[in-house]
Write a protein that holds these residues in place. Sequence first.
Motif, PDB file in Angstrom:
ATOM      1  N   CYS A 157       0.698  -0.990  -0.155  1.00 44.62           N
ATOM      2  CA  CYS A 157      -0.155   0.010   0.005  1.00 44.62           C
ATOM      3  C   CYS A 157       0.873   1.481  -0.385  1.00 44.62           C
ATOM      4  CB  CYS A 157      -0.916  -0.049   1.472  1.00 44.62           C
ATOM      5  SG  CYS A 157      -2.256  -1.199   0.912  1.00 44.62           S
ATOM      6  N   GLN A 158       0.528   2.080  -0.433  1.00 46.51           N
ATOM      7  CA  GLN A 158       0.392   3.683  -0.354  1.00 46.51           C
ATOM      8  C   GLN A 158      -0.415   4.564  -0.584  1.00 46.51           C
ATOM      9  OE1 GLN A 158       3.487   3.931  -4.090  1.00 46.51           O
ATOM     10  NE2 GLN A 158       1.571   4.187  -5.433  1.00 46.51           N
ATOM     11  N   ILE A 159       0.434   6.020   0.134  1.00 46.55           N
ATOM     12  CA  ILE A 159      -0.343   6.157  -0.231  1.00 46.55           C
ATOM     13  C   ILE A 159      -0.393   7.731  -0.881  1.00 46.55           C
ATOM     14  CG2 ILE A 159      -1.365   9.180   1.098  1.00 46.55           C
ATOM     15  CD1 ILE A 159      -2.163   6.246   2.706  1.00 46.55           C
ATOM     16  N   GLU A 160      -1.136   7.739  -2.128  1.00 49.90           N
ATOM     17  CA  GLU A 160      -1.205   8.652  -3.184  1.00 49.90           C
ATOM     18  C   GLU A 160      -1.416   9.869  -2.865  1.00 49.90           C
ATOM     19  OE1 GLU A 160      -3.651   7.138  -6.522  1.00 49.90           O
ATOM     20  OE2 GLU A 160      -2.988   5.229  -6.713  1.00 49.90           O
ATOM     21  N   LYS A 161      -2.164  10.538  -2.262  1.00 45.85           N
ATOM     22  CA  LYS A 161      -2.823  12.196  -1.662  1.00 45.85           C
ATOM     23  C   LYS A 161      -3.534  11.467  -0.151  1.00 45.85           C
ATOM     24  CE  LYS A 161      -5.433  15.679  -3.404  1.00 45.85           C
ATOM     25  NZ  LYS A 161      -6.362  16.307  -4.586  1.00 45.85           N
ATOM     26  N   LEU A 162      -2.597  12.427   0.657  1.00 42.40           N
ATOM     27  CA  LEU A 162      -3.502  13.386   1.862  1.00 42.40           C
ATOM     28  C   LEU A 162      -4.474  14.067   1.351  1.00 42.40           C
ATOM     29  CD1 LEU A 162      -0.662  12.359   4.699  1.00 42.40           C
ATOM     30  CD2 LEU A 162      -2.352  11.684   3.767  1.00 42.40           C
ATOM     31  N   THR A 163      -5.229  14.343   2.425  1.00 44.84           N
ATOM     32  CA  THR A 163      -6.060  15.631   2.318  1.00 44.84           C
ATOM     33  C   THR A 163      -5.944  16.392   3.557  1.00 44.84           C
ATOM     34  OG1 THR A 163      -7.652  14.281   4.606  1.00 44.84           O
ATOM     35  CG2 THR A 163      -8.432  14.091   2.817  1.00 44.84           C
ATOM     36  N   SER A 164      -6.246  18.009   2.515  1.00 41.44           N
ATOM     37  CA  SER A 164      -5.310  18.804   3.892  1.00 41.44           C
ATOM     38  C   SER A 164      -6.058  18.908   4.987  1.00 41.44           C
ATOM     39  CB  SER A 164      -5.975  19.639   2.394  1.00 41.44           C
ATOM     40  OG  SER A 164      -5.401  20.154   1.756  1.00 41.44           O
ATOM     41  N   ASP A 165      -4.996  19.257   6.056  1.00 45.74           N
ATOM     42  CA  ASP A 165      -5.341  19.374   6.858  1.00 45.74           C
ATOM     43  C   ASP A 165      -6.215  20.538   6.892  1.00 45.74           C
ATOM     44  OD1 ASP A 165      -3.400  17.834   7.581  1.00 45.74           O
ATOM     45  OD2 ASP A 165      -1.425  19.825   8.416  1.00 45.74           O
ATOM     46  N   LEU A 166      -7.372  20.425   8.118  1.00 47.52           N
ATOM     47  CA  LEU A 166      -8.371  21.425   8.442  1.00 47.52           C
ATOM     48  C   LEU A 166      -8.229  22.190   9.727  1.00 47.52           C
ATOM     49  CD1 LEU A 166     -11.238  22.508   7.657  1.00 47.52           C
ATOM     50  CD2 LEU A 166     -12.340  20.388   8.579  1.00 47.52           C
ATOM     51  N   THR A 167      -8.464  23.157   9.407  1.00 47.20           N
ATOM     52  CA  THR A 167      -8.767  23.481  11.585  1.00 47.20           C
ATOM     53  C   THR A 167      -9.630  24.701  11.275  1.00 47.20           C
ATOM     54  OG1 THR A 167      -6.720  25.457  10.490  1.00 47.20           O
ATOM     55  CG2 THR A 167      -6.530  23.338  11.459  1.00 47.20           C
ATOM     56  N   PHE A 168     -10.462  24.902  12.337  1.00 48.26           N
ATOM     57  CA  PHE A 168     -11.912  25.305  12.261  1.00 48.26           C
ATOM     58  C   PHE A 168     -11.805  26.166  13.532  1.00 48.26           C
ATOM     59  CE2 PHE A 168     -16.317  26.244  13.307  1.00 48.26           C
ATOM     60  CZ  PHE A 168     -16.272  27.692  12.438  1.00 48.26           C
ATOM     61  N   TYR A 169     -11.943  27.053  14.096  1.00 48.89           N
ATOM     62  CA  TYR A 169     -12.151  27.600  15.333  1.00 48.89           C
ATOM     63  C   TYR A 169     -13.206  28.507  15.366  1.00 48.89           C
ATOM     64  CZ  TYR A 169      -7.649  24.847  15.789  1.00 48.89           C
ATOM     65  OH  TYR A 169      -5.967  24.500  15.548  1.00 48.89           O
ATOM     66  N   SER A 170     -14.352  28.508  16.481  1.00 47.71           N
ATOM     67  CA  SER A 170     -15.005  29.333  16.775  1.00 47.71           C
ATOM     68  C   SER A 170     -15.259  29.983  18.019  1.00 47.71           C
ATOM     69  CB  SER A 170     -16.283  29.426  15.654  1.00 47.71           C
ATOM     70  OG  SER A 170     -17.008  27.871  17.011  1.00 47.71           O
ATOM     71  N   ASN A 171     -16.466  29.890  18.855  1.00 48.75           N
ATOM     72  CA  ASN A 171     -16.908  30.270  19.699  1.00 48.75           C
ATOM     73  C   ASN A 171     -16.742  28.766  20.672  1.00 48.75           C
ATOM     74  OD1 ASN A 171     -16.039  32.988  19.842  1.00 48.75           O
ATOM     75  ND2 ASN A 171     -18.130  33.838  19.893  1.00 48.75           N
ATOM     76  N   ALA A 172     -18.430  28.301  19.256  1.00 50.59           N
ATOM     77  CA  ALA A 172     -18.355  27.107  19.758  1.00 50.59           C
ATOM     78  C   ALA A 172     -17.793  26.213  19.332  1.00 50.59           C
ATOM     79  CB  ALA A 172     -20.347  27.085  19.711  1.00 50.59           C
ATOM     80  N   ILE A 173     -17.240  25.644  18.390  1.00 45.08           N
ATOM     81  CA  ILE A 173     -16.684  24.486  18.137  1.00 45.08           C
ATOM     82  C   ILE A 173     -15.099  24.900  17.806  1.00 45.08           C
ATOM     83  CG2 ILE A 173     -17.443  24.565  16.013  1.00 45.08           C
ATOM     84  CD1 ILE A 173     -18.095  21.858  15.877  1.00 45.08           C
TER      85      ILE A 173
END
Length: 270
Positions: free
Chosen positions: A218-234
């Motif tokens: 197995c090999q990883i062809e493509k990784l998903t982009s990092d995701l960061t999301f910050y708010s007052n609630a979540i």
Amino acid sequence: NIPSAYILVSAGDKDYYDPLPGFPQNRFNHAMLAVPLEKDTIFLECTAQNNHTGYIGSFTGNRKALWVDGSKSKLIQTTRYNHINNKIENRTEISYINATTPIYTTTRKLEGMSIENQKYRRSITKSDQEFKDYLLENVLINAKNVQVLNRNYAPHEFMVQYENNINTLKANVSNILDLNADCIPSSIINDFNDCNNFVINTGYTIIDDYNILLPADCQIEKLTSDLTFYSNAIDLEIKSKVQDKMVHVHKSIVIKADDYTQLPKAEKDD
């Protein structure tokens, strides 16, 4: 002597009723004690024998209660359990016994309301074999050769090791990596970002960390982009990277209890 106060509260993890200030009526179905301290209050709940001192959880926490003290009686807020108090942390290492048999080592740490699952609670006092039966029936349904390596209840934490087949592993890796910004509707992000007209009564933190040794074919062809999301609630974080044949994935979601209801802005007069 240690002074204490008599507390009346509407108990239950779902159908409970907060008392209405200024409108006398009986909305209480449960009593407990409280020890007043200079900077805090310790609530003493005797219903659940397995809870540590001061923990009242979803049964009587996060709500209004009546502090009974004659003419000085008053409504108080019981302990609000937020994302700092309620946590689930999972760490999973995946390697191999042979080319077709991956082995998982998972450590799970539970804090606050995450320990209140009734099946889990009933397993606390059981033997390792009975605890393993609980895992096979509720958590590790298709796993093989499950071993309980460690159990601890202060804090609540357990480590298990188990085997699975290579096809299941490949599917697991795909599912772990297949989480990116596209799977979160923009309307949800906008709702949380605006923080208008909703209340979150109970906060939570859930953290998942994976260290995955990739199978030889197995090999990883493509990784998903990092995701960061910050708010007052979540707050949301999803990060991944590949180093040699090892995939590292970190996911965390933090939901913060609070009243985010806001009055609509007044329209300007012409």
